[in-house]
Motif scaffolding. Structure first.
Motif, PDB file in Angstrom:
ATOM      1  N   GLY A 129       0.737  -1.236  -0.059  1.00 44.09           N
ATOM      2  CA  GLY A 129      -0.087  -0.006  -0.085  1.00 44.09           C
ATOM      3  C   GLY A 129       0.752   1.181  -0.112  1.00 44.09           C
ATOM      4  N   LEU A 130       0.456   2.151  -0.704  1.00 45.26           N
ATOM      5  CA  LEU A 130       1.106   3.647  -0.839  1.00 45.26           C
ATOM      6  C   LEU A 130       0.182   4.478  -0.075  1.00 45.26           C
ATOM      7  N   ALA A 131       0.749   5.092   1.106  1.00 41.79           N
ATOM      8  CA  ALA A 131      -0.193   6.152   1.921  1.00 41.79           C
ATOM      9  C   ALA A 131       0.549   7.337   1.594  1.00 41.79           C
ATOM     10  N   GLY A 132      -0.240   8.346   1.932  1.00 37.68           N
ATOM     11  CA  GLY A 132       0.091   9.682   1.552  1.00 37.68           C
ATOM     12  C   GLY A 132      -0.971  10.613   1.468  1.00 37.68           C
ATOM     13  N   VAL A 133      -0.440  11.792   1.875  1.00 39.65           N
ATOM     14  CA  VAL A 133      -1.695  12.911   1.489  1.00 39.65           C
ATOM     15  C   VAL A 133      -1.586  13.013   0.226  1.00 39.65           C
ATOM     16  N   ASP A 134      -2.947  13.509  -0.451  1.00 39.33           N
ATOM     17  CA  ASP A 134      -3.146  13.630  -1.957  1.00 39.33           C
ATOM     18  C   ASP A 134      -2.141  14.798  -2.456  1.00 39.33           C
ATOM     19  N   GLY A 135      -1.580  14.580  -3.737  1.00 48.14           N
ATOM     20  CA  GLY A 135      -0.862  15.494  -4.179  1.00 48.14           C
ATOM     21  C   GLY A 135       0.448  15.307  -3.773  1.00 48.14           C
ATOM     22  N   ASN A 136       1.120  14.415  -3.328  1.00 50.12           N
ATOM     23  CA  ASN A 136       2.407  14.413  -2.691  1.00 50.12           C
ATOM     24  C   ASN A 136       3.260  13.362  -3.964  1.00 50.12           C
ATOM     25  N   ASN A 187       5.959  14.676  -0.308  1.00 50.84           N
ATOM     26  CA  ASN A 187       6.493  15.447  -0.770  1.00 50.84           C
ATOM     27  C   ASN A 187       7.371  15.098  -1.989  1.00 50.84           C
ATOM     28  N   GLY A 188       6.690  14.291  -2.595  1.00 49.31           N
ATOM     29  CA  GLY A 188       7.350  13.324  -3.938  1.00 49.31           C
ATOM     30  C   GLY A 188       8.662  12.391  -3.558  1.00 49.31           C
ATOM     31  N   GLU A 189       8.700  12.127  -2.198  1.00 46.98           N
ATOM     32  CA  GLU A 189       9.833  11.227  -1.915  1.00 46.98           C
ATOM     33  C   GLU A 189       9.392  10.184  -0.803  1.00 46.98           C
ATOM     34  N   LEU A 190       9.856   9.113  -0.941  1.00 48.26           N
ATOM     35  CA  LEU A 190       9.650   7.969  -0.005  1.00 48.26           C
ATOM     36  C   LEU A 190      10.087   7.997   1.131  1.00 48.26           C
ATOM     37  N   VAL A 191       9.010   8.028   2.209  1.00 49.75           N
ATOM     38  CA  VAL A 191       9.672   8.158   3.492  1.00 49.75           C
ATOM     39  C   VAL A 191      10.077   7.071   4.204  1.00 49.75           C
ATOM     40  N   GLY A 192       9.459   6.195   3.883  1.00 46.74           N
ATOM     41  CA  GLY A 192       9.778   4.887   4.387  1.00 46.74           C
ATOM     42  C   GLY A 192       9.034   3.653   4.364  1.00 46.74           C
ATOM     43  N   VAL A 193       9.382   2.227   4.492  1.00 51.63           N
ATOM     44  CA  VAL A 193       8.461   1.329   4.130  1.00 51.63           C
ATOM     45  C   VAL A 193       8.340   0.550   5.420  1.00 51.63           C
ATOM     46  N   VAL A 194       7.173   0.068   5.965  1.00 51.96           N
ATOM     47  CA  VAL A 194       7.006  -0.553   7.136  1.00 51.96           C
ATOM     48  C   VAL A 194       6.174  -1.800   6.924  1.00 51.96           C
ATOM     49  N   ALA A 248       3.031  -4.034   7.652  1.00 52.21           N
ATOM     50  CA  ALA A 248       1.426  -3.598   8.092  1.00 52.21           C
ATOM     51  C   ALA A 248       1.234  -4.174   9.504  1.00 52.21           C
ATOM     52  N   SER A 249       1.966  -5.348   9.770  1.00 55.76           N
ATOM     53  CA  SER A 249       1.652  -5.878  11.106  1.00 55.76           C
ATOM     54  C   SER A 249       2.361  -5.419  12.166  1.00 55.76           C
ATOM     55  N   GLU A 250       3.325  -4.356  11.753  1.00 59.27           N
ATOM     56  CA  GLU A 250       4.150  -3.843  12.807  1.00 59.27           C
ATOM     57  C   GLU A 250       3.961  -2.244  13.112  1.00 59.27           C
ATOM     58  N   THR A 251       2.854  -1.758  12.470  1.00 57.40           N
ATOM     59  CA  THR A 251       2.652  -0.417  12.471  1.00 57.40           C
ATOM     60  C   THR A 251       1.198  -0.131  12.964  1.00 57.40           C
ATOM     61  N   ASN A 252       1.091   1.029  13.102  1.00 62.31           N
ATOM     62  CA  ASN A 252      -0.443   1.363  13.460  1.00 62.31           C
ATOM     63  C   ASN A 252      -0.592   2.938  12.683  1.00 62.31           C
ATOM     64  N   GLU A 253      -1.848   3.215  12.945  1.00 62.19           N
ATOM     65  CA  GLU A 253      -2.438   4.454  12.327  1.00 62.19           C
ATOM     66  C   GLU A 253      -1.574   5.568  12.825  1.00 62.19           C
ATOM     67  N   ASN A 254      -1.256   5.726  13.992  1.00 59.77           N
ATOM     68  CA  ASN A 254      -0.408   6.841  14.337  1.00 59.77           C
ATOM     69  C   ASN A 254       0.860   7.110  13.701  1.00 59.77           C
ATOM     70  N   GLU A 255       1.762   5.926  13.685  1.00 59.17           N
ATOM     71  CA  GLU A 255       2.982   5.854  12.905  1.00 59.17           C
ATOM     72  C   GLU A 255       2.915   6.531  11.585  1.00 59.17           C
ATOM     73  N   ILE A 256       1.824   5.952  10.852  1.00 56.80           N
ATOM     74  CA  ILE A 256       1.829   6.051   9.358  1.00 56.80           C
ATOM     75  C   ILE A 256       1.271   7.787   9.144  1.00 56.80           C
ATOM     76  N   GLY A 257       0.413   8.179  10.055  1.00 55.07           N
ATOM     77  CA  GLY A 257      -0.135   9.526  10.093  1.00 55.07           C
ATOM     78  C   GLY A 257       1.218  10.384  10.244  1.00 55.07           C
ATOM     79  N   LEU A 258       2.042  10.022  11.368  1.00 51.87           N
ATOM     80  CA  LEU A 258       3.141  10.715  11.357  1.00 51.87           C
ATOM     81  C   LEU A 258       4.319  10.971   9.956  1.00 51.87           C
ATOM     82  N   MET A 259       4.238   9.585   9.554  1.00 48.64           N
ATOM     83  CA  MET A 259       5.257   9.398   8.344  1.00 48.64           C
ATOM     84  C   MET A 259       4.670  10.049   7.043  1.00 48.64           C
ATOM     85  N   MET A 260       3.308  10.433   7.133  1.00 48.61           N
ATOM     86  CA  MET A 260       2.535  10.882   6.051  1.00 48.61           C
ATOM     87  C   MET A 260       2.877  12.479   6.148  1.00 48.61           C
ATOM     88  N   ALA A 261       3.081  12.926   7.252  1.00 50.34           N
ATOM     89  CA  ALA A 261       3.697  14.362   7.440  1.00 50.34           C
ATOM     90  C   ALA A 261       4.945  14.563   7.270  1.00 50.34           C
TER      91      ALA A 261
END
Ligand SMILES: Nc1ncnc2c1ncn2[C@@H]1O[C@H](COP(=O)(O)OP(=O)(O)OP(=O)(O)O)[C@@H](O)[C@H]1O
Ligand SMILES: [Mg+2]
Lengths: 359, 507
Positions: B287-294, B477-484, B486-499
């Motif tokens: 899955g690729l997560a991110g805010v639209d337009g990144n 912002n057009g860059e890969l922040v990281g790959v995690v 799914a079983s080892e992460t949660n909404e908060n962490e992904i949310g932080l990474m999306m920012a």
């Protein structure tokens, strides 16, 4: 074919006839009689319609791919030039000569029109602009080439007459229609209508062309080569107009004039519009225009109505065909309005009958 | 409480289908009334009738207690009804102001007076917290902003009854929050809102009451405070809906898609994607997560072959496909569910069966020697619409345009999954689908994975990403922040990474 447009055009014509102090019933009687009165006139109507069928198909075909081919006139000229040049140069038996003439006109028109297609595909040059420019380039090419290489015996402004072997007119057909202009081009037109309909409905080529015309982004995302289809569509449109040029210059007429863009090239737009861009619609629309063109002289001779009225009718029909979507929508509304009224009245009646019933 | 809209016994049929069958629908003044129903249940149709786009075959409409005949949208405007459509209706090369005043341009001295219009738009925008720049061109603004323009369009026309047809389907989670705030502002100013949505959580969050329709008939109207998401779902689908996916462990195999240092320019000529690298393996869902337009759009369009990369390469099954045509890529086993279904997914003027062969019309058995085998095409389309429950009045011969939004989406998903691709690039695969359909599509995506195929899913819905993915890549912002994992992460962490917050360990 947009029947509404035709009816409204005829009504507008009638109003004009009344306004100029004439009886429209007489007018229409002689107009249609002029186009259909006897076998010769029927032949002339079909002969007049022939280049219109090709020009209309040309516009319609390009339009299916979302392209406006305004270059029918130039493509006809080039097709006509190829046909005339071969007819005047080679001295072959008629069947072979005609086959080569037809193929040459087809190829000439196709190549001529693929240039705007190429410009559109590669540089996004709008085809309306480039096809109009190509019309004038064709015009000037004819202007120089015809007097230079195919000059007629008397006039600088037209080519030699083509020999009988190079003409689409054939004696049996001419005599069958008691001396009319009708020629083999009409049968060629029918064949081409059938082929066009077949291509558009049954083949993968037609599927691609229409897909690009309806939504080029989705077509591209699905892997269809949009640019290739744009060029191909223009080439086919040019081939159709080129054939129309052959039927006009070595069928209907027997030489080429310089300094004229054939009006049929532009009338093709109207024919395609009225024929709703479908091959058989184009066929019917072209014949209808053929009747008006052939009949207007007769109407003028038999009544005091000027022939321009027939042109006005044609122009009005074009106008209404262009706005037919609107007309039909309003027409539906009108019908619905009546139906609603009817329903309401019925409902009221039934309510009155079973007064006190629920709702 | 005072009723503002009453639609009584409304019936509307289209060829082959009764879209609204004796629907009675009542809205109170000042409430947010949700309209819920499966794809093709008739929600948009009912609202299009209220907005004057369609005429009902039977039934009456009462506004503020008075019977009205809404012959067209102008009448609706005059009666104070406004609508934001499922698919926006804006002119892309016009400015915000020009779009809003279209059709009711204020004229002064024979000229369109855009100045006074602009001022009024700014005013409205401020009052309702819409934050819209009146001078911006539509083509340059985000989808969320376009939607706020549509809202302004209604307010500018003094609408009191505001209809929103699936407003949140195209929004990012943040924009959804903003919209909810805007809706509350509108209610405070005395407006009434009718909200069509498939997202039960939104209904629970904002609506006062909810009317559920199924197959064109009303199932019932409930107070939101007396119900739950589960109950609403059951009312709507007619059975219990599993909110849990049955997801077995993934068995990823060799890498099928490899993106290497990819840089791509966006439509403004800037680098929209910067030095992006990522791999997707067979048998997994990334899955690729991110805010639209990144950079998601640039990435997907480059993978598909609609955009040329500035730098970097893309490998499919070990083969460098960076300069191959879209068709070649499709033939290597790549499928694509596009972000914009009307632009890239469907040919609206083609029938459903024609749309279902968009990628395979040119080979056997769909065609032979350049001739399309329409019998085969028909049978194939029948199978796909049955498998994917694509509902329409005239079956496979209905034009794609006449399908409801969700059914259009199901047709696309059906076409792409039916080709059994090695790699499925799925952008918002369940956009606009009802909960039942989402459940089904998610099952099918997992099935692809379990058969050893790869799925690369781009979604703005964090839930969808978390539920379905085996690994989650985050773009900012057009860059890969990281790959995690799914079983080892949660909404908060992904949310932080999306920012943009980097994570130490990259799995
Ligand atoms: N213009 C039309 N012509 C023919 N059929 C139509 C037309 N508009 C809608 N329908 C049909 O009416 C039914 C209801 O469609 P509608 O768009 O109202 O559904 P919906 O509830 O809004 O669904 P979704 O959640 O997918 O948007 C569908 O079966 C659809 O195919
Ligand atoms: Mg809808």
């Amino acid at each position: 074919m947009s029947v509404f447009a035709v009816i409204l055009g005829l009504i507008a014509g009638a109003i004009l006839m009344i306004a100029t102090g004439n009886n429209p019933l007489d007018g229409f009687y002689f107009l249609f009689r002029g186009g259909l009165m006897n076998i010769e006139r029927v032949g002339n109507t079909l002969a007049t319609a022939t280049p219109l069928i090709f020009a209309g198909l040309s516009v319609a075909f390009a339009f299916k791919t979302g392209l406006f081919n305004i270059g029918g006139a130039g493509q006809m000229l080039i097709g006509g030039l190829c046909a005339t040049a071969i007819g005047l140069t080679f001295d072959w038996p008629k069947p072979i000569l005609l086959a080569v003439i037809i193929i040459a006109a087809l190829i000439g028109g196709a190549l001529w029109a693929s240039l705007p297609g190429l410009l559109k595909a590669k540089f996004n040059v709008h085809e309306v602009v480039s096809t109009i420019m190509m019309n004038w380039i064709a015009y000037w090419i004819i202007f120089y080439i015809v007097p230079q290489y195919f000059k007629g015996p008397f006039l600088e402004t037209e080519s030699q007459r083509i020999p009988a072997a190079a003409s689409l007119k054939v004696p049996w057909l001419t005599s069958l229609f008691s001396g009319s202009f009708i020629n083999l081009g009409f049968f060629l037109a029918i064949i081409v209508v059938v082929i066009s309909a077949f291509i558009l409905e049954r083949t993968t080529l037609g599927y691609e062309l229409k897909a690009v015309g309806y939504n080029r982004d989705a077509a591209g995302a699905a892997g269809i080569n949009v640019n290739r289809n744009v060029i191909l569509s223009m080439a086919i449109a040019g081939a159709l107009a080129g054939l129309g040029g052959a039927t006009f210059y070595v069928g209907f007429a027997s030489n080429m004039q310089i300094g004229v863009l054939p009006a049929q090239g532009f009338d093709g737009i109207a024919v395609a519009l009225l024929g709703a861009n479908s091959p058989w619609g184009v066929f019917a629309a072209a014949i209808f225009f053929g009747i008006l063109h052939t009949g207007k002289g007769f109407m003028n001779a038999m009544t005091a109505i000027p022939p321009e009225i027939a042109d006005t009718i044609i122009a009005t029909i074009i106008y209404f065909a262009a706005t037919s979507v609107l007309i039909e929508r309003n027409w539906d509304k009108l019908l619905k309005f009546n139906r609603d009224n009817l329903l309401r009245r019925k409902k009221k009646e039934s309510l009155e009958v079973e007064a006190g019933g629920d709702q | 409480m005072e009723l503002i809209v009453e639609m009584n016994n409304i019936r509307k049929s289209f060829p082959g289908v009764v879209a609204c069958d004796d629907i009675t629908f009542k809205v109170r003044k000042g409430e947010i009334h949700a309209l819920l129903g499966e794809n093709g249940a008739g929600k948009s149709t009912l609202m299009n009738i209220l907005f004057g786009l369609y005429q009902q075959d039977q039934g009456d409409i009462l506004l503020r207690g008075k019977k009205v005949n809404i012959a067209n949208p102008n009448v609706a405007n005059n009666l104070g009804i406004g609508m934001v459509h499922q698919h926006f209706k804006l002119v892309h090369n016009f400015t915000v102001t020009e779009n809003i005043i279209l059709g009711i341009e204020p004229i002064r001295a024979l000229m369109v007076d855009t100045r006074s219009a602009s001022a009024r738009i700014e005013d409205l925008s401020e009052r309702y917290g819409l934050n819209v720049d009146p001078e911006a061109k539509i083509e340059d603004v985000s989808v969320g902003m376009q939607q706020r323009v549509e809202i302004l369009k209604m307010l500018y026309r003094d609408a009191e009854i505001l209809i929103f047809d699936e407003p949140t389907a195209v929004l990012t989670p943040q924009e959804v929050q903003d919209l909810i705030k805007i809706m509350h502002n509108l209610i405070e100013e005395g407006k009434t809102i009718i909200l069509i949505t498939h997202k039960l959580r939104e209904i629970m969050a904002v609506a006062d009451r909810c009317t559920v329709i199924r197959w064109g008939k009303v199932v019932g109207t409930v107070n939101v405070s007396d119900t739950s998401e589960e109950k609403l779902a059951e009312m709507m689908v007619g059975r219990k809906v599993l909110f849990d996916l049955n997801k077995i462990e993934a068995h990823p195999a060799e890498e099928i898609l490899k993106i290497e240092n990819l840089s791509v320019r966006n439509s403004n000529g800037m680098l929209g994607l910067k030095n992006f690298s990522l791999g997707v393996r067979c048998g997994e869902i990334v899955g690729l997560a991110g805010v639209d337009g990144n950079g998601q759009t640039e990435l997907v369009e480059t993978i598909i072959g609609l955009r040329k990369p500035e730098n970097g390469r893309i490998f499919l099954k070990g083969q460098d496909i960076s300069s191959l045509s879209t068709r070649k890529r499709i033939e290597t086993g790549m499928a694509h569910i596009p972000e914009d279904r009307h632009k890239h997914g469907l040919i609206l003027d083609y029938t459903v069966q024609e749309n279902l062969i968009l990628k395979n019309y040119y080979f056997e058995p769909f065609s032979r020697n350049g001739l399309i085998d329409w019998d085969y095409v028909y049978a194939h389309a029948e199978k796909v619409i049955n498998d994917f429950d694509v509902r329409s009045g005239q079956g496979v011969e209905a034009s794609a345009r006449s399908l409801s939004g969700g059914n259009q989406q199901k047709a696309i998903v059906g076409r792409e999954i039916d080709g059994n691709p090695n790699l499925l690039v799925a952008v918002q695969p369940t956009r606009g689908l009802d909960v039942g359909a989402i459940e089904y599509i998610h099952q099918r995506l997992l099935e692809q994975r379990d058969q050893g195929k790869a799925v690369f899913m781009i979604s703005l819905e964090l839930d969808e990403i978390l539920d379905l993915s085996d690994r989650i890549a985050v773009i900012y912002n057009g860059e890969l922040v990281g790959v995690v994992n799914a079983s080892e992460t949660n909404e908060n962490e992904i949310g932080l990474m999306m920012a943009g917050g980097k994570r130490g360990a990259v799995a």
